[in-house]
Design an enzyme around this catalytic site. Structure first.
Site, mmCIF file in Angstrom:
data_model
loop_
_atom_site.group_PDB
_atom_site.id
_atom_site.type_symbol
_atom_site.label_atom_id
_atom_site.label_comp_id
_atom_site.label_asym_id
_atom_site.label_seq_id
_atom_site.Cartn_x
_atom_site.Cartn_y
_atom_site.Cartn_z
ATOM 1 N N ASP A 28 -15.640 9.876 3.966
ATOM 2 C CA ASP A 28 -14.335 9.993 3.304
ATOM 3 C C ASP A 28 -13.520 11.178 3.826
ATOM 4 O O ASP A 28 -14.081 12.214 4.193
ATOM 5 C CB ASP A 28 -14.573 10.161 1.798
ATOM 6 C CG ASP A 28 -13.320 9.912 0.993
ATOM 7 O OD1 ASP A 28 -12.351 9.345 1.540
ATOM 8 O OD2 ASP A 28 -13.304 10.296 -0.189
ATOM 9 N N ASN A 30 -10.707 10.789 6.043
ATOM 10 C CA ASN A 30 -10.024 10.566 7.330
ATOM 11 C C ASN A 30 -8.508 10.632 7.182
ATOM 12 O O ASN A 30 -7.812 11.214 8.018
ATOM 13 C CB ASN A 30 -10.382 9.189 7.894
ATOM 14 C CG ASN A 30 -11.857 9.047 8.196
ATOM 15 O OD1 ASN A 30 -12.547 10.045 8.306
ATOM 16 N ND2 ASN A 30 -12.318 7.827 8.333
ATOM 17 N N ARG A 32 -6.655 12.163 4.843
ATOM 18 C CA ARG A 32 -6.156 13.530 4.581
ATOM 19 C C ARG A 32 -6.233 14.385 5.829
ATOM 20 O O ARG A 32 -5.366 15.197 6.106
ATOM 21 C CB ARG A 32 -6.956 14.166 3.439
ATOM 22 C CG ARG A 32 -6.434 13.762 2.073
ATOM 23 C CD ARG A 32 -7.418 14.034 0.990
ATOM 24 N NE ARG A 32 -8.507 13.057 1.011
ATOM 25 C CZ ARG A 32 -9.631 13.185 0.333
ATOM 26 N NH1 ARG A 32 -9.831 14.259 -0.389
ATOM 27 N NH2 ARG A 32 -10.549 12.235 0.374
ATOM 28 N N TRP A 33 -7.297 14.189 6.602
ATOM 29 C CA TRP A 33 -7.451 14.947 7.859
ATOM 30 C C TRP A 33 -6.252 14.662 8.764
ATOM 31 O O TRP A 33 -5.675 15.591 9.358
ATOM 32 C CB TRP A 33 -8.755 14.519 8.541
ATOM 33 C CG TRP A 33 -9.079 15.264 9.788
ATOM 34 C CD1 TRP A 33 -9.858 16.383 9.900
ATOM 35 C CD2 TRP A 33 -8.658 14.942 11.123
ATOM 36 N NE1 TRP A 33 -9.935 16.779 11.218
ATOM 37 C CE2 TRP A 33 -9.208 15.904 11.980
ATOM 38 C CE3 TRP A 33 -7.856 13.938 11.670
ATOM 39 C CZ2 TRP A 33 -8.996 15.899 13.363
ATOM 40 C CZ3 TRP A 33 -7.642 13.924 13.046
ATOM 41 C CH2 TRP A 33 -8.215 14.900 13.859
ATOM 42 N N THR A 74 -15.219 -3.463 -0.156
ATOM 43 C CA THR A 74 -14.578 -4.705 -0.616
ATOM 44 C C THR A 74 -13.183 -4.400 -1.179
ATOM 45 O O THR A 74 -12.360 -5.293 -1.301
ATOM 46 C CB THR A 74 -15.440 -5.385 -1.718
ATOM 47 O OG1 THR A 74 -15.924 -4.374 -2.619
ATOM 48 C CG2 THR A 74 -16.640 -6.098 -1.129
ATOM 49 N N GLU A 75 -12.932 -3.140 -1.526
ATOM 50 C CA GLU A 75 -11.623 -2.751 -2.089
ATOM 51 C C GLU A 75 -10.653 -2.260 -1.006
ATOM 52 O O GLU A 75 -9.452 -2.162 -1.243
ATOM 53 C CB GLU A 75 -11.800 -1.627 -3.139
ATOM 54 C CG GLU A 75 -12.465 -2.060 -4.437
ATOM 55 C CD GLU A 75 -13.970 -2.315 -4.298
ATOM 56 O OE1 GLU A 75 -14.637 -1.569 -3.551
ATOM 57 O OE2 GLU A 75 -14.476 -3.277 -4.909
ATOM 58 N N ASN A 76 -11.172 -1.955 0.177
ATOM 59 C CA ASN A 76 -10.307 -1.381 1.224
ATOM 60 C C ASN A 76 -9.274 -2.366 1.780
ATOM 61 O O ASN A 76 -8.344 -1.979 2.473
ATOM 62 C CB ASN A 76 -11.137 -0.799 2.373
ATOM 63 C CG ASN A 76 -11.815 0.516 2.031
ATOM 64 O OD1 ASN A 76 -12.845 0.864 2.586
ATOM 65 N ND2 ASN A 76 -11.250 1.275 1.101
ATOM 66 N N TRP A 77 -9.425 -3.666 1.416
ATOM 67 C CA TRP A 77 -8.418 -4.638 1.884
ATOM 68 C C TRP A 77 -7.062 -4.354 1.251
ATOM 69 O O TRP A 77 -6.037 -4.863 1.709
ATOM 70 C CB TRP A 77 -8.855 -6.068 1.529
ATOM 71 C CG TRP A 77 -10.134 -6.480 2.180
ATOM 72 C CD1 TRP A 77 -11.355 -6.567 1.579
ATOM 73 C CD2 TRP A 77 -10.338 -6.834 3.564
ATOM 74 N NE1 TRP A 77 -12.306 -6.963 2.503
ATOM 75 C CE2 TRP A 77 -11.720 -7.138 3.721
ATOM 76 C CE3 TRP A 77 -9.503 -6.924 4.676
ATOM 77 C CZ2 TRP A 77 -12.269 -7.523 4.941
ATOM 78 C CZ3 TRP A 77 -10.058 -7.309 5.890
ATOM 79 C CH2 TRP A 77 -11.414 -7.606 6.019
ATOM 80 N N ARG A 79 -5.486 -1.725 1.381
ATOM 81 C CA ARG A 79 -4.736 -0.763 2.214
ATOM 82 C C ARG A 79 -3.709 -1.496 3.079
ATOM 83 O O ARG A 79 -3.839 -2.699 3.298
ATOM 84 C CB ARG A 79 -5.712 0.006 3.110
ATOM 85 C CG ARG A 79 -6.628 0.864 2.275
ATOM 86 C CD ARG A 79 -7.502 1.737 3.115
ATOM 87 N NE ARG A 79 -8.292 2.563 2.230
ATOM 88 C CZ ARG A 79 -8.662 3.804 2.471
ATOM 89 N NH1 ARG A 79 -8.331 4.386 3.615
ATOM 90 N NH2 ARG A 79 -9.372 4.487 1.604
ATOM 91 N N LEU A 200 -19.305 7.791 -6.581
ATOM 92 C CA LEU A 200 -20.008 6.911 -5.646
ATOM 93 C C LEU A 200 -19.123 5.792 -5.102
ATOM 94 O O LEU A 200 -19.459 5.164 -4.093
ATOM 95 C CB LEU A 200 -21.251 6.311 -6.303
ATOM 96 C CG LEU A 200 -22.445 7.261 -6.438
ATOM 97 C CD1 LEU A 200 -23.607 6.565 -7.119
ATOM 98 C CD2 LEU A 200 -22.903 7.787 -5.066
HETATM 99 C C1 FPP Z 1 -12.345 6.832 4.016
HETATM 100 O O1 FPP Z 1 -11.371 7.824 4.280
HETATM 101 C C2 FPP Z 1 -12.628 6.107 5.238
HETATM 102 C C3 FPP Z 1 -12.527 4.762 5.399
HETATM 103 C C4 FPP Z 1 -12.095 3.848 4.319
HETATM 104 C C5 FPP Z 1 -12.804 4.138 6.701
HETATM 105 C C6 FPP Z 1 -13.992 4.718 7.424
HETATM 106 C C7 FPP Z 1 -13.958 4.171 8.764
HETATM 107 C C8 FPP Z 1 -14.331 4.854 9.891
HETATM 108 C C9 FPP Z 1 -14.889 6.212 9.898
HETATM 109 C C10 FPP Z 1 -14.201 4.185 11.188
HETATM 110 C C11 FPP Z 1 -15.123 3.004 11.204
HETATM 111 C C12 FPP Z 1 -15.686 2.829 12.502
HETATM 112 C C13 FPP Z 1 -16.949 3.108 12.842
HETATM 113 C C14 FPP Z 1 -17.328 2.818 14.214
HETATM 114 C C15 FPP Z 1 -17.965 3.688 11.935
HETATM 115 P P1 FPP Z 1 -9.945 7.661 3.629
HETATM 116 O O2 FPP Z 1 -9.090 6.851 4.557
HETATM 117 O O3 FPP Z 1 -10.057 7.067 2.268
HETATM 118 O O4 FPP Z 1 -9.446 9.135 3.598
HETATM 119 P P2 FPP Z 1 -8.515 9.791 2.484
HETATM 120 O O5 FPP Z 1 -9.261 9.718 1.183
HETATM 121 O O6 FPP Z 1 -8.347 11.182 2.978
HETATM 122 O O7 FPP Z 1 -7.240 9.020 2.458
#
Ligand code: FPP
Length: 250
Positions: A28, A30, A32-33, A74-77, A79, A200
């Site tokens: 988790d 990505n 925000r980074w 299953t919830e990430n769709w 986005r 979780l």
């Molecule tokens: C959560 O961070 C991350 C995800 C929903 C996607 C994770 C996917 C990857 C790391 C790439 C997948 C590819 C491979 C090869 C493993 P977030 O986007 O919810 O971050 P945020 O909470 O800061 O918005």
């Protein structure tokens, strides 16, 4: 032993006798980074995928047997389509590269989740990756894609009910576990969630029953070998009682 070799000098502080057998990670932070750097969220996922590769290699080098990562729920769709597409592209790229290097790295790969709604290309890559993996018996990486803990439990319950109608198998924790994606694997010993969130989020709900939880504010793209060492060191200080009493095994 590899654990204390030159390659893994940093791991020298870990107790090799008390390594978690199975580590699970919610990758988790990505988004925000990326936002902090004025970049699109997809850039955060791209660096996150590299972090995954790095952490998986490190786990293998220090002797972790199972690594399970949450790549897409299953919830990430929900986005934006553009972001979903960028994660699927990263998965595709990673799998293509993994197929090239699997013979050398001998990392076994499994997928947890309903992959039937992924693109045909991705499904084929997953099938190839799993087929090649059959030959390896070392470290295993489980990638959760279109995965949800509740969904997994419901699927298992349906599959069990169908079998029960045929052969009346008694239901207990052990028989039920055989219907989960994780059938035959030990439960995670340590679940890590970076990025400051302390929940979780539908990850490994059944399997997490006695997992030690570790939270850190570090965002996933910044997570590295040192951070994993910190998590394992914290784990090694925990007193796991499984509902029992300290010092007693029953
Ligand atoms: C959560 O961070 C991350 C995800 C929903 C996607 C994770 C996917 C990857 C790391 C790439 C997948 C590819 C491979 C090869 C493993 P977030 O986007 O919810 O971050 P945020 O909470 O800061 O918005």
């Amino acid at each position: 032993m590899k654990l204390f070799g030159i390659k893994n000098r940093r791991a020298g502080q870990l107790d090799p006798e008390k390594l978690p057998r199975h580590i699970a990670i919610i990758m988790d932070g990505n988004g925000r980074w990326a936002r902090k750097r004025g970049l699109p969220r997809s850039a955060g996922h791209a660096v996150g995928a590299e972090t995954f590769r790095r952490v998986a290699t490190y786990c293998k080098n220090i002797g972790i047997q199972y690594l399970t990562v949450f790549a897409f729920s299953t919830e990430n769709w929900k986005r934006p389509a553009e972001e979903v597409a960028s994660i699927m592209e990263l998965l595709e790229k990673y799998l293509k590269e993994a197929i090239e290097t699997m013979e050398r790295d001998r990392v076994k790969m499994k997928f947890f989740g309903d992959i039937s709604i992924l693109s045909e290309k991705l499904q084929n890559l997953i099938a190839r990756t799993e087929a090649i993996s059959e030959r390896f018996d070392g470290v295993q990486v489980n990638m959760c894609v279109n995965y949800g803990g509740r969904d997994e439990i419901l699927r298992a319950a349906r599959a069990y009910a169908a079998d029960y109608a045929k052969n009346g198998t008694a239901l207990n924790e052990d028989t039920f576990s055989r219907y989960l994606y994780s059938a035959g694997l030990p439960d995670p010993d340590l679940i890590i969630r970076p990025s400051g969130e302390m929940r979780l989020s539908n990850f490994l709900l059944w399997q997490a029953a006695y997992a030690e939880l570790y939270f850190t504010d570090v965002l996933w793209p910044d997570f590295d070998e040192k951070e994993l060492d910190r998590a394992i060191l914290s784990y090694q200080k925990r007193d796991r009682r499984y509902g029992g009493v300290k010092g007693k095994s029953t």
